[in-house]
Design an enzyme around this catalytic site. Structure first.
Site, PDB file in Angstrom:
ATOM      1  N   GLU A   1       0.848  -1.205   0.000  1.00 26.14           N
ATOM      2  CA  GLU A   1       0.000   0.000   0.000  1.00 26.14           C
ATOM      3  C   GLU A   1       0.877   1.247   0.000  1.00 26.14           C
ATOM      4  O   GLU A   1       1.806   1.370   0.804  1.00 26.14           O
ATOM      5  CB  GLU A   1      -0.928   0.008   1.217  1.00 26.14           C
ATOM      6  CG  GLU A   1      -1.693   1.335   1.301  1.00 26.14           C
ATOM      7  CD  GLU A   1      -2.808   1.368   2.323  1.00 26.14           C
ATOM      8  OE1 GLU A   1      -3.571   0.398   2.390  1.00 26.14           O
ATOM      9  OE2 GLU A   1      -2.916   2.391   3.034  1.00 26.14           O
TER      10      GLU A   1
ATOM     11  N   HIS B   1       1.226   2.950   3.400  1.00 28.04           N
ATOM     12  CA  HIS B   1       1.937   2.229   4.455  1.00 28.04           C
ATOM     13  C   HIS B   1       3.453   2.294   4.281  1.00 28.04           C
ATOM     14  O   HIS B   1       4.185   2.492   5.249  1.00 28.04           O
ATOM     15  CB  HIS B   1       1.465   0.775   4.502  1.00 28.04           C
ATOM     16  CG  HIS B   1      -0.001   0.656   4.820  1.00 28.04           C
ATOM     17  ND1 HIS B   1      -0.655  -0.531   4.852  1.00 28.04           N
ATOM     18  CD2 HIS B   1      -0.925   1.605   5.130  1.00 28.04           C
ATOM     19  CE1 HIS B   1      -1.935  -0.330   5.164  1.00 28.04           C
ATOM     20  NE2 HIS B   1      -2.110   0.965   5.324  1.00 28.04           N
TER      21      HIS B   1
HETATM   22  C1  GCO Z   1      -5.643   0.216   6.697  1.00 31.70           C
HETATM   23  C2  GCO Z   1      -5.520  -0.898   5.704  1.00 31.70           C
HETATM   24  C3  GCO Z   1      -6.815  -1.538   5.367  1.00 31.70           C
HETATM   25  C4  GCO Z   1      -6.639  -2.808   4.590  1.00 31.70           C
HETATM   26  C5  GCO Z   1      -7.956  -3.496   4.474  1.00 31.70           C
HETATM   27  C6  GCO Z   1      -7.914  -4.692   3.573  1.00 31.70           C
HETATM   28  O1  GCO Z   1      -4.620   0.765   6.976  1.00 31.70           O
HETATM   29  O2  GCO Z   1      -6.728   0.522   7.173  1.00 31.70           O
HETATM   30  O3  GCO Z   1      -4.928  -0.375   4.566  1.00 31.70           O
HETATM   31  O4  GCO Z   1      -7.617  -0.631   4.650  1.00 31.70           O
HETATM   32  O5  GCO Z   1      -6.119  -2.577   3.326  1.00 31.70           O
HETATM   33  O6  GCO Z   1      -8.324  -3.893   5.762  1.00 31.70           O
HETATM   34  O7  GCO Z   1      -7.204  -5.676   4.126  1.00 31.70           O
HETATM   35 MN    MN Z   2      -4.733  -1.136   2.630  1.00 31.80          MN
HETATM   36 MN    MN Z   3      -4.027   2.226   4.843  1.00 31.19          MN
END
Ligand code: GCO
Ligand code: MN
Ligand code: MN
Length: 389
Positions: free
Chosen positions: A219, A222
């Site tokens: 992501e 992240h």
């Molecule tokens: C977050 C995460 C979530 C996950 C989702 C799918 O930081 O909240 O990115 O959005 O991607 O739970 O697994």
């Molecule tokens: Mn995510």
């Molecule tokens: Mn996220």
């Protein structure tokens, strides 16, 4: 003239039900928007040109629903998908919201919690497969700690591994066409989350019983929270055949997880990401894991969703221009000049190549004198991005 930035199903844009459905609650304030019905979200996203929606089990079926309620909800949802030609390519489990998961799911100290998490995930895998998903994401939001004295680090890795192995064996036993994508995050909601980056995940995967069934779901937000380059992580995952899924959004470095509209913050990083995915013709879905600002009403949510897709397509067009720009390509051709003989020597170790390598009389000072033109290259990139070229 048709609008080239109009999203279409063939672009494979997907959104989590939880993304456009985010009602704007944060640790300091309550919801600012009413919840959206999943069937309504399907209709709206299809009108905007999306390909599909992804979901956690509880985005669709409430945590405490009875079996009958579950079946009614699922059949109504399936009808909405069919009516609007929408797919569910990915599913996942909510292992973070209910208080039972306050110390983690697969890594909670209490074996009852770990077993419940496995039971919940088995049901959620069945649900995902029933809806047509072929990718199953694991995001261990609560798998972490604030108090390191509370847990033994190696145990948490082992418990995580046992859970993943359990699920790959289950999927094989059921004959499901399903692969797993592990999503890393450095912190939030836990003080520290285990397996905090895509790099940690890539190594962990190689220790599993069926590594070929498991890849990553990097992501943007992240990796950026961790101060890392998203594109470098994505490129490494891709090169090792592990880029199974992707979470597109945006983020300022080192902040809380902002999950901003794609392209809203780091335009150059978003550009190189889109360019990479398009250049390698990546066959996965372009999934947005972001949400509208808390200032928005429902119209703002659809503006947000349309914006994510439109920005992706705009950056895709910029990548095309970059690739067709004669001056840029001239610089790149020079930078990428090959040397078949030297590269052949370096590619594989042999005793003979050691001998040949030792005999070459390099002139490091002369080699070092050459400027590489990266200033020019970066300026031209900026000019493509800002529409000057
Ligand atoms: C977050 C995460 C979530 C996950 C989702 C799918 O930081 O909240 O990115 O959005 O991607 O739970 O697994
Ligand atoms: Mn995510
Ligand atoms: Mn996220």
């Amino acid at each position: 003239m048709s609008d080239q930035y109009q999203p279409k199903p063939e672009h494979k844009f997907t959104f989590g039900l939880w993304t456009v459905g985010n009602p704007g609650r944060d640790p300091f304030g309550d919801v600012v928007r009413p919840p959206l019905k999943p069937t309504y979200t399907v209709k709206k996203l299809s009108e905007l040109g999306a390909y599909g929606v992804n979901l956690h089990d509880n985005d669709l079926v409430p945590f405490d629903a009875t079996a009958v309620e579950r079946d009614n909800i699922v059949s109504e949802f399936k009808k909405a998908l069919a009516d609007h030609g929408m797919k569910v390519p990915m599913a996942t489990t909510n292992l973070f919201y209910h208080p039972v998961f306050k110390d983690g799911a697969f890594t909670a100290n209490d074996p009852k919690v770990r077993a419940f998490a496995i039971q919940k995930t088995l049901n959620a895998i069945d649900l995902g497969v029933e809806l047509g998903a072929t990718i199953y994401v694991f995001w261990g939001g609560r798998e972490g700690a604030e108090v390191d004295a509370s847990k033994n680090g190696p145990d948490t890795v082992k418990w995580n591994r046992e859970a993943m192995n359990f699920f790959t064996h289950y999927v094989k036993d059921q004959g499901y066409d399903l692969r797993f994508a592990l999503e890393a995050k450095p912190n939030e909601p836990r003080g520290d989350i285990y397996l905090p980056t895509t790099g940690h995940m890539l190594h962990f995967i190689e220790t599993l019983d069926h590594p070929e069934m498991v890849g990553v779901n990097p992501e943007f937000a992240h990796e950026t929270m961790a101060g890392l380059s998203f594109i470098h992580g994505v490129a490494q995952a891709y090169e090792s055949g592990k880029l199974f899924h992707i979470d597109l959004n945006d983020q300022k470095m080192s902040r809380f997880d902002q999950d901003l509209r794609f392209g809203s913050e780091n335009i150059k990083a978003a550009f190189f990401l889109v360019k990479f995915l398009e250049d390698v013709n990546w066959d996965g879905n372009r999934h947005f894991d972001a949400h509208a600002y808390r200032t928005e009403d429902e119209q703002g949510v659809w503006d947000f969703a349309a914006g994510c897709m439109r920005s992706y397509l705009i950056l895709k067009e910029k990548a095309r221009r970059f690739n067709e720009d004669a001056e840029i390509q001239g610089i790149l051709a020079e930078i990428h000049a090959r040397d078949a003989e030297l590269e052949g020597l370096m590619a594989h170790y042999t005793a003979e190549s050691v001998g040949k390598l030792r005999k070459i009389d390099f002139d490091p000072d002369t080699i070092a004198q050459k400027g590489l033109g990266y200033e020019k290259l970066d300026q031209l990139t900026f000019e493509v991005l800002t529409g000057v070229r």
